[in-house]
Design a protein around this motif. Sequence first.
Motif, mmCIF file in Angstrom:
data_model
loop_
_atom_site.group_PDB
_atom_site.id
_atom_site.type_symbol
_atom_site.label_atom_id
_atom_site.label_comp_id
_atom_site.label_asym_id
_atom_site.label_seq_id
_atom_site.Cartn_x
_atom_site.Cartn_y
_atom_site.Cartn_z
ATOM 1 N N LEU A 90 -18.255 -39.864 -12.605
ATOM 2 C CA LEU A 90 -17.831 -40.882 -11.631
ATOM 3 C C LEU A 90 -17.688 -42.246 -12.299
ATOM 4 N N GLY A 91 -18.618 -42.567 -13.210
ATOM 5 C CA GLY A 91 -18.569 -43.860 -13.901
ATOM 6 C C GLY A 91 -17.317 -43.967 -14.752
ATOM 7 N N ILE A 92 -17.019 -42.924 -15.534
ATOM 8 C CA ILE A 92 -15.829 -42.942 -16.403
ATOM 9 C C ILE A 92 -14.561 -42.981 -15.543
ATOM 10 N N ASN A 93 -14.569 -42.187 -14.456
ATOM 11 C CA ASN A 93 -13.412 -42.155 -13.558
ATOM 12 C C ASN A 93 -13.190 -43.526 -12.894
ATOM 13 N N GLY A 94 -14.282 -44.231 -12.622
ATOM 14 C CA GLY A 94 -14.184 -45.576 -12.023
ATOM 15 C C GLY A 94 -13.456 -46.536 -12.953
ATOM 16 N N ILE A 95 -13.744 -46.433 -14.257
ATOM 17 C CA ILE A 95 -13.065 -47.294 -15.240
ATOM 18 C C ILE A 95 -11.577 -46.903 -15.303
ATOM 19 N N TYR A 96 -11.321 -45.595 -15.290
ATOM 20 C CA TYR A 96 -9.937 -45.102 -15.320
ATOM 21 C C TYR A 96 -9.156 -45.613 -14.091
ATOM 22 N N LEU A 97 -9.796 -45.529 -12.916
ATOM 23 C CA LEU A 97 -9.150 -45.997 -11.682
ATOM 24 C C LEU A 97 -8.862 -47.493 -11.735
ATOM 25 N N HIS A 98 -9.799 -48.240 -12.339
ATOM 26 C CA HIS A 98 -9.633 -49.684 -12.473
ATOM 27 C C HIS A 98 -8.385 -49.981 -13.319
ATOM 28 N N LEU A 99 -8.244 -49.260 -14.455
ATOM 29 C CA LEU A 99 -7.085 -49.458 -15.333
ATOM 30 C C LEU A 99 -5.791 -49.060 -14.616
ATOM 31 N N LEU A 100 -5.868 -47.960 -13.853
ATOM 32 C CA LEU A 100 -4.695 -47.510 -13.100
ATOM 33 C C LEU A 100 -4.249 -48.572 -12.103
ATOM 34 N N ASN A 111 6.985 -51.613 -3.925
ATOM 35 C CA ASN A 111 6.446 -50.519 -3.098
ATOM 36 C C ASN A 111 6.901 -49.152 -3.604
ATOM 37 N N ILE A 112 7.447 -49.142 -4.828
ATOM 38 C CA ILE A 112 7.897 -47.861 -5.397
ATOM 39 C C ILE A 112 6.956 -47.485 -6.540
ATOM 40 N N VAL A 113 6.438 -46.277 -6.467
ATOM 41 C CA VAL A 113 5.505 -45.818 -7.493
ATOM 42 C C VAL A 113 6.067 -44.542 -8.115
ATOM 43 N N SER A 114 6.055 -44.500 -9.446
ATOM 44 C CA SER A 114 6.625 -43.324 -10.128
ATOM 45 C C SER A 114 5.734 -42.101 -9.905
ATOM 46 N N PRO A 115 6.338 -40.902 -10.025
ATOM 47 C CA PRO A 115 5.568 -39.666 -9.797
ATOM 48 C C PRO A 115 4.339 -39.556 -10.703
ATOM 49 N N ILE A 116 4.454 -40.046 -11.958
ATOM 50 C CA ILE A 116 3.313 -39.926 -12.870
ATOM 51 C C ILE A 116 2.124 -40.769 -12.371
ATOM 52 N N TYR A 117 2.414 -41.938 -11.799
ATOM 53 C CA TYR A 117 1.333 -42.758 -11.234
ATOM 54 C C TYR A 117 0.708 -42.061 -10.034
ATOM 55 N N PHE A 119 0.619 -38.900 -9.493
ATOM 56 C CA PHE A 119 -0.208 -37.797 -9.998
ATOM 57 C C PHE A 119 -1.556 -38.335 -10.481
ATOM 58 N N ARG A 120 -1.526 -39.426 -11.247
ATOM 59 C CA ARG A 120 -2.777 -39.953 -11.809
ATOM 60 C C ARG A 120 -3.722 -40.445 -10.714
ATOM 61 N N ILE A 121 -3.167 -41.069 -9.682
ATOM 62 C CA ILE A 121 -4.021 -41.528 -8.573
ATOM 63 C C ILE A 121 -4.630 -40.314 -7.866
ATOM 64 N N GLY A 122 -3.796 -39.299 -7.633
ATOM 65 C CA GLY A 122 -4.289 -38.070 -6.992
ATOM 66 C C GLY A 122 -5.365 -37.400 -7.829
ATOM 67 N N PHE A 123 -5.137 -37.353 -9.143
ATOM 68 C CA PHE A 123 -6.074 -36.722 -10.075
ATOM 69 C C PHE A 123 -7.421 -37.470 -10.057
ATOM 70 N N ALA A 124 -7.363 -38.807 -10.136
ATOM 71 C CA ALA A 124 -8.598 -39.606 -10.145
ATOM 72 C C ALA A 124 -9.318 -39.492 -8.793
ATOM 73 N N SER A 125 -8.555 -39.404 -7.691
ATOM 74 C CA SER A 125 -9.174 -39.258 -6.364
ATOM 75 C C SER A 125 -9.879 -37.914 -6.254
ATOM 76 N N PHE A 126 -9.262 -36.879 -6.852
ATOM 77 C CA PHE A 126 -9.877 -35.551 -6.848
ATOM 78 C C PHE A 126 -11.207 -35.589 -7.614
ATOM 79 N N ILE A 127 -11.201 -36.212 -8.799
ATOM 80 C CA ILE A 127 -12.436 -36.316 -9.598
ATOM 81 C C ILE A 127 -13.499 -37.075 -8.807
ATOM 82 N N SER A 128 -13.074 -38.148 -8.132
ATOM 83 C CA SER A 128 -14.007 -38.956 -7.342
ATOM 84 C C SER A 128 -14.670 -38.105 -6.244
#
Length: 182
Positions: A90-100, A111-117, A119-128
């Motif tokens: 959770l701690g490492i993921n928190g730093i990753y989310l901050h950078l994201l 208001n436009i976000v690329s698919p890779i972003y 995916f990364r937000i979804g991935f970090a939310s899943f880890i959280s």
Amino acid sequence: MDSFVFYAFLFVHLVSLVTGFGAVIVIDTFGLLWVLKKRDLTAVNQVADVTQKLIWIGWFGLVFSGIGLITIKGYMDNLTWIKLFFVLMLGINGIYLHLLKKSLVGAQASNIVSPIYKFRIGFASFISQLGWWGALTIGFVHRHWRHEINWPQTPAIWMSGIITFLIIIYVIGQWRYGTKSI
Ligand code: HEM
């Protein structure tokens, strides 16, 4: 084990849990509303500015009070190693989310976000979610079922399995949605 000091630490533990996990639920709900197009990215980012701080306060509170609890308890069983693994994750993921989040500031205006972003937000939310539910379930089971649970026999294998699973998901996501770095 159940001394006054132990219960004082347990109280701080629970208050920190409410603060941290409560804030996670709020920001994840806003994230979901954004996916459903019921909130724009600016609103989600404004909420995240507040929840991010509350989540860190909760996380540090849990770690500090947890250290007090485990010291008084006097031993670490195998399931607690898995719990600490989730807490570190959770701690490492928190730093990753901050950078994201920082890298998303540019996209906020359009208001436009690329698919890779996405995916990364979804991935970090899943880890959280995995980390919070995992740690709180283990804490609850220890407190209300058995204080000592020496299962699984080899926690390191479970931790490696979870890490491998997450890396596979990440690599597939990167490959599927692009390779642009944050
Ligand atoms: C995200 C982080 C954490 C979460 C969500 C969490 C959650 C919980 C929960 C829900 C309980 C049960 C409380 C109750 O029902 O009264 C608990 C108990 C406990 N937690 Fe944590 N905790 C976290 C981090 C830690 C850490 C970092 C440590 C140790 C360094 C720790 C050590 C303990 C101990 C020793 C107990 C009491 C277990 C027993 O009575 O046998 N926790 N935790």
